[in-house]
Write a protein that holds these residues in place. Sequence first.
Motif, PDB file in Angstrom:
ATOM      1  N   ARG A 255      42.081  28.039 -39.066  1.00  0.00           N
ATOM      2  CA  ARG A 255      42.650  26.703 -38.821  1.00  0.00           C
ATOM      3  C   ARG A 255      42.070  26.123 -37.544  1.00  0.00           C
ATOM      4  O   ARG A 255      41.740  24.938 -37.468  1.00  0.00           O
ATOM      5  CB  ARG A 255      44.181  26.790 -38.701  1.00  0.00           C
ATOM      6  N   ALA A 259      39.986  22.687 -36.957  1.00  0.00           N
ATOM      7  CA  ALA A 259      40.388  21.672 -35.966  1.00  0.00           C
ATOM      8  C   ALA A 259      39.230  21.352 -35.023  1.00  0.00           C
ATOM      9  O   ALA A 259      38.955  20.178 -34.733  1.00  0.00           O
ATOM     10  CB  ALA A 259      41.602  22.168 -35.176  1.00  0.00           C
ATOM     11  N   TYR A 262      36.650  19.231 -36.788  1.00  0.00           N
ATOM     12  CA  TYR A 262      37.104  17.826 -36.865  1.00  0.00           C
ATOM     13  C   TYR A 262      36.924  17.145 -35.510  1.00  0.00           C
ATOM     14  O   TYR A 262      36.472  16.003 -35.436  1.00  0.00           O
ATOM     15  CB  TYR A 262      38.588  17.744 -37.255  1.00  0.00           C
ATOM     16  N   HIS A 263      37.313  17.849 -34.438  1.00  0.00           N
ATOM     17  CA  HIS A 263      37.161  17.288 -33.085  1.00  0.00           C
ATOM     18  C   HIS A 263      35.725  16.798 -32.877  1.00  0.00           C
ATOM     19  O   HIS A 263      35.498  15.687 -32.400  1.00  0.00           O
ATOM     20  CB  HIS A 263      37.449  18.359 -32.019  1.00  0.00           C
ATOM     21  N   TRP A 284      47.895  25.081 -35.249  1.00  0.00           N
ATOM     22  CA  TRP A 284      47.197  24.118 -36.104  1.00  0.00           C
ATOM     23  C   TRP A 284      47.764  24.079 -37.517  1.00  0.00           C
ATOM     24  O   TRP A 284      47.036  24.181 -38.492  1.00  0.00           O
ATOM     25  CB  TRP A 284      45.678  24.387 -36.109  1.00  0.00           C
ATOM     26  N   TYR A 287      46.546  18.817 -38.839  1.00  0.00           N
ATOM     27  CA  TYR A 287      45.608  18.088 -37.978  1.00  0.00           C
ATOM     28  C   TYR A 287      45.944  16.609 -38.142  1.00  0.00           C
ATOM     29  O   TYR A 287      45.605  15.990 -39.156  1.00  0.00           O
ATOM     30  CB  TYR A 287      44.163  18.374 -38.383  1.00  0.00           C
ATOM     31  N   MET A 347      43.990  20.318 -44.013  1.00  0.00           N
ATOM     32  CA  MET A 347      43.992  21.429 -43.056  1.00  0.00           C
ATOM     33  C   MET A 347      44.514  22.677 -43.739  1.00  0.00           C
ATOM     34  O   MET A 347      45.689  22.736 -44.109  1.00  0.00           O
ATOM     35  CB  MET A 347      44.870  21.076 -41.844  1.00  0.00           C
TER      36      MET A 347
END
Length: 370
Positions: A255, A259, A262-263, A284, A287, A347
């Motif tokens: 997870r 994340a 995605y960041h 997480w 998200y 997610m």
Amino acid sequence: MSDKVPYLDLAAQIRGIRQELDAALARALDNCSFCLGPDVARFEKDFAAYCDVKHALGFNSGTSALHVAMRLHDIGPGDEVITTPFTFIATSWAISYCGARPVYVDIDDATFNLDPKLIEAAITPRTKAVLPVHLYGQPFDVDAIAAICQKHNLPFVEDAAQAHGAKYKGKTVGGFGSSACFSFYPAKNLGACGEGGALVTNDPALAARAKSLREHGSTVRYHHDEVGYNYRLEGFQGAVLGVKLKYLAQWTNERRRVAMRYHELLANTPLRLPLEAPGVESAWHLYVVRHPQRDALKAHLDANGIGNAIHYPMPLHLQKAYANLGYKPGDFPVAEKASRECLALPMFPELTDAQIQRVATVVQDFFKSR
Ligand SMILES: *Cc1c(COP(=O)(O)O)cnc(C)c1O
């Protein structure tokens, strides 16, 4: 390319551990302990160790565990419990089931969690406890809330339904409050194949009372010390959770991978990305991004087959079920704004890099087209 990306893919998780689950369920069928029993007892021991607490008790839902957590503080009619308006409704149900009143305090705009700075002003002589939530897997500000509670001699209970294995200053959530409650609803970070929950605590007296309340207020069969419930965890769910718990740390890492990806990929979009407060490690669970044009973005994701969800579209103080509490729009502006702007992207641990990239591309296209 028009690949769909699901919001959640439980089948992918089951596939990876199918043989172990089959074997565990077959053993549970053989031993015929369908309510609690050895699989639940083993899971409770392992889950207590996972949360770094002394006692864990299996419940038939996170909601029932929260209800009992409130009962442990003898909360009843006329009492108030301070909590967040921005969470799943079950957090508040636990208070209402005791006949007490949820008293909401607004959230922190950066973390979506209960804002400790606003708690003291909400304390009255009727306040009996504080019930904050580790929302989306991110621990709330434990030190600040613990300090206020200590000053006013109030207990706090952690709603950790979304935060299995999350860490605050290096310590796993669950051992900070007088007790903490987890949910094993299938979509949670650790999910049963059905309903489930747990109450964890370091206090042996609270654990003993919770165990009794879980089973009709009884420690000796057919002798009932107080009004209790049938809140037992099923043997099958104990068997499933025992298998899955072994993978939870690995799944939480996955997870985190999702994340962080995605960041990276969404950093140069106009979205507000979720942040981890200093000193915390989120589990997480979700998200959740933010944007004032959330509804249009959602429609764009829907149209392109990208799973998404709104957690939560209406804060609790504006729910019809709580009209009697007398709150009105504008009472908790930060929570209300969050409910208009938040959007959760796919997610789950098995999300592939290609899927993450596909989500990011569709999000970027949305902003290019305006
Ligand atoms: C899921 C959830 C609950 C309730 O858990 P159930 O197992 O569905 O009863 C309570 N609080 C929060 C924050 C949740 O996300």
